[in-house]
Design a protein around this motif. Structure first.
Motif, PDB file in Angstrom:
ATOM      1  N   MET A   1       0.854  -1.197   0.000  1.00 13.87           N
ATOM      2  CA  MET A   1       0.000   0.000   0.000  1.00 13.87           C
ATOM      3  C   MET A   1       0.883   1.238   0.000  1.00 13.87           C
ATOM      4  O   MET A   1       1.811   1.356   0.766  1.00 13.87           O
ATOM      5  N   VAL A   2       0.599   2.158  -0.888  1.00 13.99           N
ATOM      6  CA  VAL A   2       1.397   3.369  -0.979  1.00 13.99           C
ATOM      7  C   VAL A   2       0.729   4.542  -0.299  1.00 13.99           C
ATOM      8  O   VAL A   2       1.329   5.259   0.470  1.00 13.99           O
ATOM      9  N   PHE A   3      -0.557   4.725  -0.535  1.00  9.72           N
ATOM     10  CA  PHE A   3      -1.261   5.812   0.108  1.00  9.72           C
ATOM     11  C   PHE A   3      -2.136   5.254   1.214  1.00  9.72           C
ATOM     12  O   PHE A   3      -2.858   4.294   1.036  1.00  9.72           O
ATOM     13  N   GLY A   4      -2.058   5.880   2.398  1.00  9.35           N
ATOM     14  CA  GLY A   4      -2.810   5.375   3.533  1.00  9.35           C
ATOM     15  C   GLY A   4      -4.306   5.453   3.325  1.00  9.35           C
ATOM     16  O   GLY A   4      -4.816   6.370   2.712  1.00  9.35           O
ATOM     17  N   LYS A   5      -5.004   4.436   3.863  1.00 12.00           N
ATOM     18  CA  LYS A   5      -6.455   4.405   3.701  1.00 12.00           C
ATOM     19  C   LYS A   5      -7.176   4.253   5.032  1.00 12.00           C
ATOM     20  O   LYS A   5      -8.380   4.314   5.103  1.00 12.00           O
ATOM     21  N   GLY A   6      -6.430   3.992   6.096  1.00 14.81           N
ATOM     22  CA  GLY A   6      -7.075   3.727   7.371  1.00 14.81           C
ATOM     23  C   GLY A   6      -7.713   4.961   7.970  1.00 14.81           C
ATOM     24  O   GLY A   6      -8.626   4.882   8.767  1.00 14.81           O
ATOM     25  N   SER A   7      -7.217   6.128   7.575  1.00 15.43           N
ATOM     26  CA  SER A   7      -7.737   7.369   8.147  1.00 15.43           C
ATOM     27  C   SER A   7      -7.883   8.395   7.052  1.00 15.43           C
ATOM     28  O   SER A   7      -7.140   8.416   6.084  1.00 15.43           O
ATOM     29  N   MET A   8      -8.887   9.273   7.171  1.00 12.80           N
ATOM     30  CA  MET A   8      -9.077  10.332   6.198  1.00 12.80           C
ATOM     31  C   MET A   8      -7.967  11.376   6.313  1.00 12.80           C
ATOM     32  O   MET A   8      -7.734  12.146   5.411  1.00 12.80           O
ATOM     33  N   LYS A   9      -7.283  11.388   7.444  1.00 10.63           N
ATOM     34  CA  LYS A   9      -6.212  12.337   7.676  1.00 10.63           C
ATOM     35  C   LYS A   9      -4.911  11.791   7.116  1.00 10.63           C
ATOM     36  O   LYS A   9      -4.410  10.766   7.564  1.00 10.63           O
ATOM     37  N   LYS A  10      -4.364  12.474   6.110  1.00 11.21           N
ATOM     38  CA  LYS A  10      -3.141  12.004   5.478  1.00 11.21           C
ATOM     39  C   LYS A  10      -1.928  12.338   6.328  1.00 11.21           C
ATOM     40  O   LYS A  10      -1.854  13.404   6.935  1.00 11.21           O
ATOM     41  N   SER A  11      -0.962  11.434   6.342  1.00 13.37           N
ATOM     42  CA  SER A  11       0.285  11.685   7.045  1.00 13.37           C
ATOM     43  C   SER A  11       1.227  12.434   6.110  1.00 13.37           C
ATOM     44  O   SER A  11       0.985  12.554   4.899  1.00 13.37           O
ATOM     45  N   ASN A  12       2.327  12.942   6.661  1.00 12.96           N
ATOM     46  CA  ASN A  12       3.312  13.628   5.829  1.00 12.96           C
ATOM     47  C   ASN A  12       3.956  12.662   4.835  1.00 12.96           C
ATOM     48  O   ASN A  12       4.354  13.071   3.742  1.00 12.96           O
ATOM     49  N   LEU A  13       4.046  11.395   5.200  1.00  9.36           N
ATOM     50  CA  LEU A  13       4.553  10.394   4.263  1.00  9.36           C
ATOM     51  C   LEU A  13       3.618  10.269   3.070  1.00  9.36           C
ATOM     52  O   LEU A  13       4.072  10.191   1.918  1.00  9.36           O
ATOM     53  N   ASP A  14       2.308  10.247   3.330  1.00 10.65           N
ATOM     54  CA  ASP A  14       1.328  10.225   2.239  1.00 10.65           C
ATOM     55  C   ASP A  14       1.535  11.416   1.308  1.00 10.65           C
ATOM     56  O   ASP A  14       1.517  11.277   0.082  1.00 10.65           O
ATOM     57  N   ARG A  15       1.720  12.582   1.904  1.00  6.44           N
ATOM     58  CA  ARG A  15       1.864  13.800   1.102  1.00  6.44           C
ATOM     59  C   ARG A  15       3.134  13.755   0.263  1.00  6.44           C
ATOM     60  O   ARG A  15       3.138  14.192  -0.893  1.00  6.44           O
ATOM     61  N   PHE A  16       4.198  13.227   0.839  1.00  3.42           N
ATOM     62  CA  PHE A  16       5.444  13.119   0.075  1.00  3.42           C
ATOM     63  C   PHE A  16       5.248  12.210  -1.136  1.00  3.42           C
ATOM     64  O   PHE A  16       5.623  12.562  -2.260  1.00  3.42           O
ATOM     65  N   LEU A  17       4.676  11.026  -0.916  1.00  5.52           N
ATOM     66  CA  LEU A  17       4.477  10.078  -2.011  1.00  5.52           C
ATOM     67  C   LEU A  17       3.542  10.640  -3.079  1.00  5.52           C
ATOM     68  O   LEU A  17       3.753  10.448  -4.285  1.00  5.52           O
ATOM     69  N   HIS A  18       2.523  11.351  -2.632  1.00  9.54           N
ATOM     70  CA  HIS A  18       1.577  11.944  -3.580  1.00  9.54           C
ATOM     71  C   HIS A  18       2.249  13.020  -4.433  1.00  9.54           C
ATOM     72  O   HIS A  18       2.036  13.075  -5.659  1.00  9.54           O
ATOM     73  N   CYS A  19       3.069  13.855  -3.819  1.00 11.80           N
ATOM     74  CA  CYS A  19       3.671  14.988  -4.527  1.00 11.80           C
ATOM     75  C   CYS A  19       4.869  14.603  -5.391  1.00 11.80           C
ATOM     76  O   CYS A  19       5.299  15.399  -6.228  1.00 11.80           O
ATOM     77  N   THR A  20       5.410  13.416  -5.198  1.00 12.19           N
ATOM     78  CA  THR A  20       6.602  13.004  -5.956  1.00 12.19           C
ATOM     79  C   THR A  20       6.328  11.826  -6.888  1.00 12.19           C
ATOM     80  O   THR A  20       7.266  11.286  -7.477  1.00 12.19           O
ATOM     81  N   THR A  21       5.066  11.431  -7.031  1.00 13.17           N
ATOM     82  CA  THR A  21       4.723  10.335  -7.933  1.00 13.17           C
ATOM     83  C   THR A  21       4.403  10.888  -9.317  1.00 13.17           C
ATOM     84  O   THR A  21       3.505  11.730  -9.458  1.00 13.17           O
ATOM     85  N   PRO A  22       5.114  10.442 -10.353  1.00 10.16           N
ATOM     86  CA  PRO A  22       4.859  10.956 -11.704  1.00 10.16           C
ATOM     87  C   PRO A  22       3.539  10.447 -12.273  1.00 10.16           C
ATOM     88  O   PRO A  22       3.138   9.310 -12.026  1.00 10.16           O
ATOM     89  N   VAL A  23       2.866  11.309 -13.015  1.00 10.52           N
ATOM     90  CA  VAL A  23       1.629  10.957 -13.713  1.00 10.52           C
ATOM     91  C   VAL A  23       1.838  11.288 -15.187  1.00 10.52           C
ATOM     92  O   VAL A  23       2.102  12.433 -15.543  1.00 10.52           O
ATOM     93  N   VAL A  24       1.743  10.268 -16.038  1.00 16.73           N
ATOM     94  CA  VAL A  24       2.062  10.441 -17.453  1.00 16.73           C
ATOM     95  C   VAL A  24       0.813  10.330 -18.316  1.00 16.73           C
ATOM     96  O   VAL A  24      -0.122   9.600 -17.979  1.00 16.73           O
ATOM     97  N   PRO A  25       0.786  11.054 -19.431  1.00 17.07           N
ATOM     98  CA  PRO A  25      -0.386  10.981 -20.325  1.00 17.07           C
ATOM     99  C   PRO A  25      -0.435   9.626 -21.018  1.00 17.07           C
ATOM    100  O   PRO A  25       0.564   9.166 -21.578  1.00 17.07           O
ATOM    101  N   PRO A  26      -1.607   8.952 -21.003  1.00 17.95           N
ATOM    102  CA  PRO A  26      -1.720   7.633 -21.642  1.00 17.95           C
ATOM    103  C   PRO A  26      -1.952   7.744 -23.144  1.00 17.95           C
ATOM    104  O   PRO A  26      -2.529   8.723 -23.631  1.00 17.95           O
ATOM    105  N   GLN A  27      -1.489   6.760 -23.862  1.00 14.88           N
ATOM    106  CA  GLN A  27      -1.756   6.641 -25.288  1.00 14.88           C
ATOM    107  C   GLN A  27      -2.248   5.227 -25.560  1.00 14.88           C
ATOM    108  O   GLN A  27      -1.874   4.286 -24.853  1.00 14.88           O
ATOM    109  N   SER A  28      -3.069   5.067 -26.587  1.00 17.26           N
ATOM    110  CA  SER A  28      -3.632   3.759 -26.918  1.00 17.26           C
ATOM    111  C   SER A  28      -2.828   3.111 -28.033  1.00 17.26           C
ATOM    112  O   SER A  28      -2.510   3.748 -29.048  1.00 17.26           O
ATOM    113  N   LEU A  29      -2.531   1.848 -27.837  1.00 21.61           N
ATOM    114  CA  LEU A  29      -1.776   1.093 -28.822  1.00 21.61           C
ATOM    115  C   LEU A  29      -2.700   0.675 -29.964  1.00 21.61           C
ATOM    116  O   LEU A  29      -3.813   0.182 -29.712  1.00 21.61           O
TER     117      LEU A  29
END
Length: 316
Positions: free
Chosen positions: A1-29
């Motif tokens: 598990m990368v992002f916490g789900k047990g609580s609605m309150k995100k930890s600083n670790l959650d925020r770090f992973l969220h802010c440093t995870t790349p999101v790339v535009p998808p293309q269809s083959l």
């Protein structure tokens, strides 16, 4: 598990992973290419296959490399600040099929002279011992058998790099990618569907400054290593507990999210990063991601310098 789900309150670790995870535009083959996919690497029969280009992935790190990625941090005293982290390419291995290898060779023959020269330098005819010596520092992390005996499941090693220099002597990730691309042009042209499931990278994140400034906060000197797979084989094979996050990102049109499958930390002291009200889930998550990264490196039989250093220092 990368992002916490047990609580609605995100930890600083959650925020770090969220802010440093790349999101790339998808293309269809195109459907014609779907039928010709390597069935060892892409076992599921799907009418629609999405992929991303490595060049789009590197673009995610462009601004972060120049200015840092801002991570909102909530301190234990209730104050908030933004900590900035710069990404560095810690390690990368790209394995491709024989057909992709041939295609890259063919493209290099008709490309610009600079691209052609850099490619022929990488794939000139030479003895196996010459190949190993030519690779120099880039091959220090891989056992020789993996280079000399590629197989259908692993693929053919196109590129690998393991950073061994001190953090202050490194260049940000985007600069390193541009440097490597001059010798390995496929680093910009390859797609995730061209890569074997063994392709991966590790990104080292080092803190540079925080806003507002003026205070030295020891707990914010933590450094991170995030591990990401690069092949399309894993795009739809994430753990079930991550399904909610992935579905959310896709619904909002944020593209393909390359969630880290492994994590290592250095100087994680105090309780700034781990939530105190999640019954130890953050700590359990860090240990789990560390274990997965360790298992991955052992399966590929590589020595990752940064991982070994982070692990060694964590036990002091």
């Amino acid at each position: 598990m990368v992002f916490g789900k047990g609580s609605m309150k995100k930890s600083n670790l959650d925020r770090f992973l969220h802010c440093t995870t790349p999101v790339v535009p998808p293309q269809s083959l195109p459907k014609t290419e779907v039928r010709s996919l390597n069935r060892i690497w892409h076992q599921s029969e799907r009418e629609k296959v999405e992929f991303f280009r490595l060049s789009d992935l590197w673009n995610c790190y462009d601004e972060w490399s120049a200015y840092g990625a801002g991570v909102p941090i909530r301190l234990t005293n209730g104050e908030s600040l933004v900590q900035y982290y710069v990404p560095y390419l810690s390690a990368i291995q790209i394995f491709i099929s024989r057909s992709s290898l041939i295609r890259l060779r063919d493209e290099s023959e008709y490309g610009e002279s600079e691209t052609r020269d850099s490619f022929s330098d990488s794939y000139s005819e030479e003895s196996e011992s010459d190949k190993l010596s030519r690779s120099g520092a880039s091959d220090e992390g891989l056992e020789h058998d993996a280079i000399l005996h590629p197989n259908d499941r692993l693929g053919y090693l196109y590129l690998q790099h393991f950073e061994r220099s001190a953090p202050y002597a490194r260049v940000p990730l985007m600069d390193k990618i541009n440097e490597l691309a001059r010798r390995y042009p496929g680093l910009m042209s390859l797609r995730s569907v061209d890569l074997s499931p063994a392709s991966w990278m590790a990104v080292a994140w080092y803190p540079i400054y925080h806003i507002p400034m003026g205070r030295t906060i020891k707990d914010l000197s933590t450094c991170f290593l995030t591990y990401h797979t690069l092949s399309s084989s894993f795009q739809d094979m994430e753990p079930e507990e991550n399904g909610g996050e992935k579905e959310r990102a896709r619904k909002e049109g944020e593209g393909l999210t390359l969630l880290p499958f492994g994590l290592a930390t250095y100087k994680m002291q105090g309780n700034v990063w781990l939530s105190e009200d999640d019954h130890g889930q953050d700590q359990e998550r860090v240990l789990s991601l560390l274990s997965v990264a360790d298992s991955w490196l052992k399966q590929l039989r590589v020595q990752h310098h940064d991982f070994n250093y982070f692990s060694r220092m964590a036990h002091r």
